[in-house]
Design a protein around this motif. Structure first.
Motif, PDB file in Angstrom:
ATOM      1  N   LEU A 122       0.799  -1.225   0.000  1.00  0.00           N
ATOM      2  CA  LEU A 122       0.000   0.000   0.000  1.00  0.00           C
ATOM      3  C   LEU A 122       0.836   1.282   0.000  1.00  0.00           C
ATOM      4  CD1 LEU A 122      -3.022  -0.880   2.315  1.00  0.00           C
ATOM      5  CD2 LEU A 122      -3.018  -0.561  -0.160  1.00  0.00           C
ATOM      6  N   PRO A 123       1.942   1.362   0.750  1.00  0.00           N
ATOM      7  CA  PRO A 123       2.742   2.596   0.667  1.00  0.00           C
ATOM      8  C   PRO A 123       3.232   2.906  -0.739  1.00  0.00           C
ATOM      9  CG  PRO A 123       3.380   1.316   2.588  1.00  0.00           C
ATOM     10  CD  PRO A 123       2.440   0.458   1.793  1.00  0.00           C
ATOM     11  N   PHE A 124       3.596   1.859  -1.501  1.00  0.00           N
ATOM     12  CA  PHE A 124       4.021   2.078  -2.885  1.00  0.00           C
ATOM     13  C   PHE A 124       2.870   2.654  -3.710  1.00  0.00           C
ATOM     14  CE2 PHE A 124       6.884  -1.250  -1.397  1.00  0.00           C
ATOM     15  CZ  PHE A 124       8.114  -0.814  -1.867  1.00  0.00           C
ATOM     16  N   TYR A 125       1.688   2.068  -3.566  1.00  0.00           N
ATOM     17  CA  TYR A 125       0.545   2.499  -4.351  1.00  0.00           C
ATOM     18  C   TYR A 125       0.040   3.878  -3.920  1.00  0.00           C
ATOM     19  CZ  TYR A 125       0.169  -2.192  -6.344  1.00  0.00           C
ATOM     20  OH  TYR A 125       0.403  -3.361  -7.017  1.00  0.00           O
ATOM     21  N   ASN A 126       0.322   4.260  -2.691  1.00  0.00           N
ATOM     22  CA  ASN A 126      -0.117   5.563  -2.204  1.00  0.00           C
ATOM     23  C   ASN A 126       0.840   6.675  -2.629  1.00  0.00           C
ATOM     24  OD1 ASN A 126      -1.972   7.172  -0.767  1.00  0.00           O
ATOM     25  ND2 ASN A 126      -0.635   7.212   1.010  1.00  0.00           N
ATOM     26  N   LEU A 127       2.117   6.342  -2.784  1.00  0.00           N
ATOM     27  CA  LEU A 127       3.122   7.355  -3.103  1.00  0.00           C
ATOM     28  C   LEU A 127       3.413   7.456  -4.600  1.00  0.00           C
ATOM     29  CD1 LEU A 127       5.696   6.668  -0.232  1.00  0.00           C
ATOM     30  CD2 LEU A 127       4.048   8.536  -0.371  1.00  0.00           C
ATOM     31  N   ILE A 128       3.254   6.331  -5.326  1.00  0.00           N
ATOM     32  CA  ILE A 128       3.647   6.292  -6.740  1.00  0.00           C
ATOM     33  C   ILE A 128       2.421   6.149  -7.627  1.00  0.00           C
ATOM     34  CG2 ILE A 128       4.982   5.057  -8.482  1.00  0.00           C
ATOM     35  CD1 ILE A 128       6.760   4.028  -6.155  1.00  0.00           C
ATOM     36  N   LEU A 129       2.258   7.066  -8.548  1.00  0.00           N
ATOM     37  CA  LEU A 129       1.208   6.961  -9.556  1.00  0.00           C
ATOM     38  C   LEU A 129       1.840   6.469 -10.855  1.00  0.00           C
ATOM     39  CD1 LEU A 129      -1.686   7.351 -10.529  1.00  0.00           C
ATOM     40  CD2 LEU A 129      -1.102   9.708 -11.110  1.00  0.00           C
TER      41      LEU A 129
END
Length: 312
Positions: free
Chosen positions: A176-183
């Protein structure tokens, strides 16, 4: 309850074939898992082939003791499988609405030579398109379930937990942190090409949510984690089938122009880290947290019934 009634109940319980009841309950739960997942006949055939050599990896544990723990555990997995899809999509929608993506990588990824894997489409055919679509659509959960179901029939709670933790249980929160920070959106969307999965979206928001989370590729991370764990098994049939199937899932993400090459590489590295973390958690849990009496009860062999011989 008087002693006579208690004795009758005790005799009734002792007379039951609890091993057979456990087998029936296990088959029922597996059937329900496939029904909820809408498995095609090909999915069931793949599962059956992977179960062919299951005896090679079975451990020496009494079936009744095993079912006492494994049936509830499989039931918990089944429950979360049935409700997990809606939960995951609600999280994806919240991430999209919050719009907190600090890094926007569409142009960056599109500018890297060969990163879109369009070169793989040189071997495309309508038949291969259909096969890759089937592999991709089922691969996200089928690769995990095949391993969990097989671990169930090897009579190993530890393996069931290992596959589950290395799969969705740890990967969902950790990714989730990856998906929240990277578009980073899917290849076909960024390049303005048709969606090779032929998906239809009711709204523009639904379409954007579906294609926004690419890095790392979770199709890759789930399947690669299962591949790594399958290599630990003894049965060559299972290892060959899972390596082939999981590799095909990873290939399908590139062939269908969904994930970028770097998404796939990142997904494999992410999966390796999650597998190691799951190993650590299981080691700590089994050595530090699990009561010794429970371990002894679970691992104790089934008492052998005394037999009497009558001389003629």
């Amino acid at each position: 309850m008087n002693n006579n009634t208690a004795n009758r109940w005790h005799r009734f319980i002792q007379a039951q074939d609890w091993t057979m009841y456990g087998i029936i309950a296990g088959i029922f739960l597996i059937w329900r898992i496939g029904t909820v997942g809408g498995w095609s006949k090909e999915c069931w055939i793949l599962l059956l082939v992977c179960l062919m050599g299951v005896r090679r990896d079975q451990i020496d544990v009494d079936w009744k003791r095993f079912f006492l723990f494994s049936i509830p555990l499989l039931g918990v997995f089944y429950y979360f499988y049935g409700s997990g899809s809606g939960f995951w999509h609600s999280i994806a929608n919240k991430l999209f609405e919050s719009n907190r993506h600090i890094l926007r990588w569409d142009d960056l990824m599109n500018g890297i030579p060969l990163n879109s894997a369009s070169w793989i489409r040189a071997i495309s055919t309508p038949w291969l398109d259909a096969v890759m679509k089937w592999i991709y659509l089922y691969g996200f959960v089928l690769s995990l379930w095949i391993c969990i179901v097989r671990a169930f029939w090897t009579k190993s709670i530890k393996k069931m937990l290992s596959y589950a933790l290395s799969g969705h249980l740890l990967q969902f929160p950790l990714i989730l942190p990856f998906y929240n920070l990277i578009l980073l959106r899917e290849v076909w969307w960024v390049k303005g090409q048709p969606d090779l999965l032929y998906r239809t979206f009711a709204t523009e928001n639904e379409r954007l949510v579906a294609v926004m989370n690419c890095f790392p590729s979770m199709h890759t991370s789930i399947s690669f984690a299962m591949l790594l764990l399958a290599l630990r098994e003894k049965d060559p049939i299972f290892k060959t089938m899972m390596v082939t199937y999981c590799a095909a899932i990873i290939f399908s993400t590139l062939y269908l122009q969904i994930h970028w090459v770097l998404d796939v590489i990142a997904g494999m590295l992410f999966a390796w880290g999650v597998v190691k973390l799951a190993d650590l958690l299981l080691h700590l849990g089994s050595t530090k947290l699990l009561p010794s009496r429970l371990k002894l009860f679970y691992s104790s062999a089934e008492p052998k019934q005394e037999t009497e011989t009558i001389a003629a």
